[in-house]
Design a protein around this motif. Structure first.
Motif, mmCIF file in Angstrom:
data_model
loop_
_atom_site.group_PDB
_atom_site.id
_atom_site.type_symbol
_atom_site.label_atom_id
_atom_site.label_comp_id
_atom_site.label_asym_id
_atom_site.label_seq_id
_atom_site.Cartn_x
_atom_site.Cartn_y
_atom_site.Cartn_z
ATOM 1 N N TYR A 347 0.869 -1.171 0.000
ATOM 2 C CA TYR A 347 0.000 0.000 0.000
ATOM 3 C C TYR A 347 0.912 1.228 0.000
ATOM 4 C CZ TYR A 347 -3.755 3.188 1.382
ATOM 5 O OH TYR A 347 -4.669 4.214 1.431
ATOM 6 N N ARG A 348 0.903 2.007 -1.091
ATOM 7 C CA ARG A 348 1.896 3.059 -1.305
ATOM 8 C C ARG A 348 1.260 4.425 -1.539
ATOM 9 N NH1 ARG A 348 7.009 1.099 -2.514
ATOM 10 N NH2 ARG A 348 7.140 -1.085 -3.137
ATOM 11 N N GLU A 363 -7.546 -1.128 16.378
ATOM 12 C CA GLU A 363 -8.894 -1.693 16.251
ATOM 13 C C GLU A 363 -9.327 -1.764 14.796
ATOM 14 O OE1 GLU A 363 -8.025 0.776 18.262
ATOM 15 O OE2 GLU A 363 -8.094 -0.268 20.198
ATOM 16 N N GLU A 364 -9.007 -0.737 14.008
ATOM 17 C CA GLU A 364 -9.367 -0.745 12.583
ATOM 18 C C GLU A 364 -8.627 -1.850 11.840
ATOM 19 O OE1 GLU A 364 -10.406 3.962 11.761
ATOM 20 O OE2 GLU A 364 -8.300 3.320 11.876
ATOM 21 N N ILE A 365 -7.364 -2.021 12.167
ATOM 22 C CA ILE A 365 -6.574 -3.089 11.528
ATOM 23 C C ILE A 365 -7.147 -4.454 11.883
ATOM 24 C CG2 ILE A 365 -4.324 -4.227 11.477
ATOM 25 C CD1 ILE A 365 -4.396 -1.613 9.914
ATOM 26 N N GLU A 366 -7.451 -4.666 13.146
ATOM 27 C CA GLU A 366 -7.989 -5.966 13.572
ATOM 28 C C GLU A 366 -9.341 -6.237 12.938
ATOM 29 O OE1 GLU A 366 -7.914 -5.656 17.810
ATOM 30 O OE2 GLU A 366 -5.804 -6.293 17.966
ATOM 31 N N ARG A 370 -10.151 -9.441 10.447
ATOM 32 C CA ARG A 370 -11.257 -10.381 10.672
ATOM 33 C C ARG A 370 -12.188 -10.435 9.461
ATOM 34 N NH1 ARG A 370 -11.180 -8.064 15.920
ATOM 35 N NH2 ARG A 370 -12.881 -6.649 15.340
ATOM 36 N N ALA A 371 -12.359 -9.305 8.786
ATOM 37 C CA ALA A 371 -13.265 -9.248 7.634
ATOM 38 C C ALA A 371 -12.726 -10.052 6.450
ATOM 39 C CB ALA A 371 -13.495 -7.793 7.219
ATOM 40 N N PHE A 372 -11.401 -10.196 6.388
ATOM 41 C CA PHE A 372 -10.774 -10.950 5.295
ATOM 42 C C PHE A 372 -9.906 -12.039 5.936
ATOM 43 C CE2 PHE A 372 -11.534 -6.658 3.761
ATOM 44 C CZ PHE A 372 -12.146 -6.883 2.541
ATOM 45 N N PRO A 373 -10.469 -13.216 6.204
ATOM 46 C CA PRO A 373 -9.751 -14.277 6.931
ATOM 47 C C PRO A 373 -8.402 -14.607 6.290
ATOM 48 C CG PRO A 373 -12.069 -14.826 6.737
ATOM 49 C CD PRO A 373 -11.861 -13.595 5.896
ATOM 50 N N GLY A 374 -7.417 -14.793 7.146
ATOM 51 C CA GLY A 374 -6.070 -15.102 6.678
ATOM 52 C C GLY A 374 -5.229 -13.889 6.368
ATOM 53 N N LEU A 420 -10.247 -3.939 0.694
ATOM 54 C CA LEU A 420 -9.520 -3.634 1.922
ATOM 55 C C LEU A 420 -8.798 -2.294 1.813
ATOM 56 C CD1 LEU A 420 -7.388 -6.002 4.062
ATOM 57 C CD2 LEU A 420 -6.357 -3.905 3.216
ATOM 58 N N ALA A 421 -8.145 -2.050 0.667
ATOM 59 C CA ALA A 421 -7.360 -0.825 0.501
ATOM 60 C C ALA A 421 -8.225 0.425 0.627
ATOM 61 C CB ALA A 421 -6.645 -0.838 -0.844
ATOM 62 N N GLU A 422 -9.479 0.331 0.212
ATOM 63 C CA GLU A 422 -10.385 1.462 0.329
ATOM 64 C C GLU A 422 -10.656 1.820 1.791
ATOM 65 O OE1 GLU A 422 -13.875 0.323 -1.759
ATOM 66 O OE2 GLU A 422 -13.064 0.822 -3.743
ATOM 67 N N GLN A 423 -10.402 0.867 2.684
ATOM 68 C CA GLN A 423 -10.700 1.086 4.097
ATOM 69 C C GLN A 423 -9.451 1.328 4.945
ATOM 70 O OE1 GLN A 423 -13.904 -1.807 5.477
ATOM 71 N NE2 GLN A 423 -13.444 -2.680 3.464
ATOM 72 N N LEU A 424 -8.296 1.411 4.298
ATOM 73 C CA LEU A 424 -7.065 1.772 4.997
ATOM 74 C C LEU A 424 -6.888 3.287 4.881
ATOM 75 C CD1 LEU A 424 -4.275 -0.831 4.100
ATOM 76 C CD2 LEU A 424 -5.185 -0.314 6.361
#
Length: 433
Positions: A347-348, A363-366, A370-374, A420-424
């Motif tokens: 992610y750049r 908390e956001e990372i965790e 959880r939303a994307f297992p693994g 996922l990237a949209e939520q970082l």
């Protein structure tokens, strides 16, 4: 079976957990030697001092030392043969390692057996005011690529399109090359080098013909003279720039190209005399010309690929490193993991510079993991970080986070990362575009 003591240079807790999942790990005791902060996230490498302190620690250990290993690039990779020789543990020879890590010596050796698969090249002194003229006299013309003789990642690597580009690159090289050249030269002093190589020390650079195409990495090892390539990982870049977007495993290269790369790998590593250690080789496949290029040889597993092998094959390929150091044929599984495909995403941001003012919370990372297992997310910056202070970056962008993900197919993998990237969420002040 008695417990076997394995010392790991720069061992951190994240990798300790990985190592404890290896096959046979119940019979191993892993010990750290040299603090991880000394080899991670730094560009200062007092290698002589680190070796002295490591030797003191190891001599004070009262039990047998069965193996000394590492999974990182410079300075760890170049320290290992010196430590292993002093304590009688298994490693490839220092000279065979330097035939891979000294980029000029490596090209000379490669040219002896696979000349048609390497670019034109020459060494130059960045402090020489006539360096550009000497490069031209060696038959290299714009565009070409320059990098230090001992490079680390993409750091201090530049594409040269003009004399102005070269002037800019040389200024950056002269400013920064000492952090690698001084410790690397200390290692060179311990090796038996040919005269033509000894005069090209760590303060020199390489100029090479531009090569490109589909980039990948062949991971392999040599056990008692037998060269074994065991996996190929694709390296995918952002469009029109040198920065990596992701590493993807397994490779989607045509099977015939993968087979040819494996053959070249066996040929060049056998010629080098590398033995009883892991390595990886980076290649390009030029699809238009249907031509394979060897980019460079690294004397370690790629740490970035550990999670990919664990997701797809069932265990980190640190298995290879540990087994070899213990004198065992690597017990590496194949396609026994929880996912069919896996990737490490970068992610750049493509700023010249900026100061980080907001990073995702724990908390956001965790929640995302959880939303994307693994999935595992490793944020690389803190609030207040000046991007230009980050170590081991390429010359064109900054990696704010690494994201490891697995999926059942490539489409799902890429779609999941996009979501996922949209939520970082990161924010910045003092942006220099």
């Amino acid at each position: 079976m008695s417990v076997r003591n394995v010392f790991v240079v720069g061992l951190d807790e994240h990798n300790r957990k990985r190592l404890e999942h290896l096959r046979g790990a119940e019979n191993y005791q892993f010990h750290g030697v040299i603090e991880p902060t000394e080899v991670y996230d730094t560009e200062i490498f007092p290698i002589e001092d680190m070796l002295a302190r490591a030797e003191t620690q190891l001599k004070e250990f009262s039990e047998p030392i069965d193996a000394i290993v590492g999974y990182m690039d410079f300075p760890v990779s170049t320290m290992l043969p010196l430590l292993c020789e002093r304590f009688g543990t298994r490693s490839t020879s220092l000279e065979s390692l330097l035939k891979c890590e000294h980029k000029y010596w490596s090209r000379l050796v490669q040219r002896e057996v696979i000349a048609e698969y390497i670019p034109r090249f020459t060494a130059f002194d960045p402090f020489d005011v006539q360096a550009l003229q000497h490069i031209g006299e060696a038959g290299l013309y714009f565009p070409f690529f320059v990098k230090p003789i001992k490079s680390s990642g993409s750091r201090l690597g530049f594409r040269i399109e003009s004399p102005e580009d070269f002037s800019y690159a040389v200024a950056r090289l002269c400013e920064g090359i000492g952090t690698i050249s001084e410790p690397f030269n200390y290692v060179l002093e311990h090796a038996n080098l040919p005269d033509g190589v000894r005069s090209v020390d760590g303060g020199h650079c390489m100029a090479e013909e531009i090569i490109g195409g589909w980039q990948c990495t062949v991971e392999g090892y040599v056990f008692q003279g037998d060269v074994v390539p065991y996996g190929i990982v694709d390296s995918i870049r952002y469009p029109q720039v040198l920065s990596f977007f992701s590493y993807r495993y397994p490779s989607r290269l045509p099977s015939s190209i993968q087979t040819r790369m494996q053959e070249l790998t066996r040929q060049v590593m056998a010629h080098i005399g590398y033995d009883n250690a892991a390595f990886n080789i980076e290649y390009f496949w030029d699809e238009v010309q249907d031509r394979i290029w060897l980019l460079e040889i690294n004397t370690r597993i790629a740490q970035s690929h550990c999670d990919l092998f664990e997701k797809v094959d069932g265990v980190s390929h640190q298995q290879v490193t540990v087994d070899l150091a213990l004198g065992q044929l690597p017990d590496m599984p194949y396609r026994q993991g929880a996912f069919k495909v896996a990737a490490k995403f970068f992610y750049r941001v493509f700023f010249v510079d900026a100061t980080v003012s907001k990073v995702p919370s724990i908390e956001e990372i965790e929640t995302l993991q959880r939303a994307f297992p693994g999935t595992f997310i490793a944020v690389q910056v803190d609030v207040g970080t000046r991007l230009s202070s980050l170590p081991e970056q390429d010359s064109y962008s900054f990696a704010l986070a690494y994201v490891w993900m697995g999926a059942d197919d490539d489409v799902a993998l890429e779609e999941n990362y996009a979501r996922l990237a949209e939520q970082l969420h990161f924010e910045f002040d003092d942006i220099v575009g």
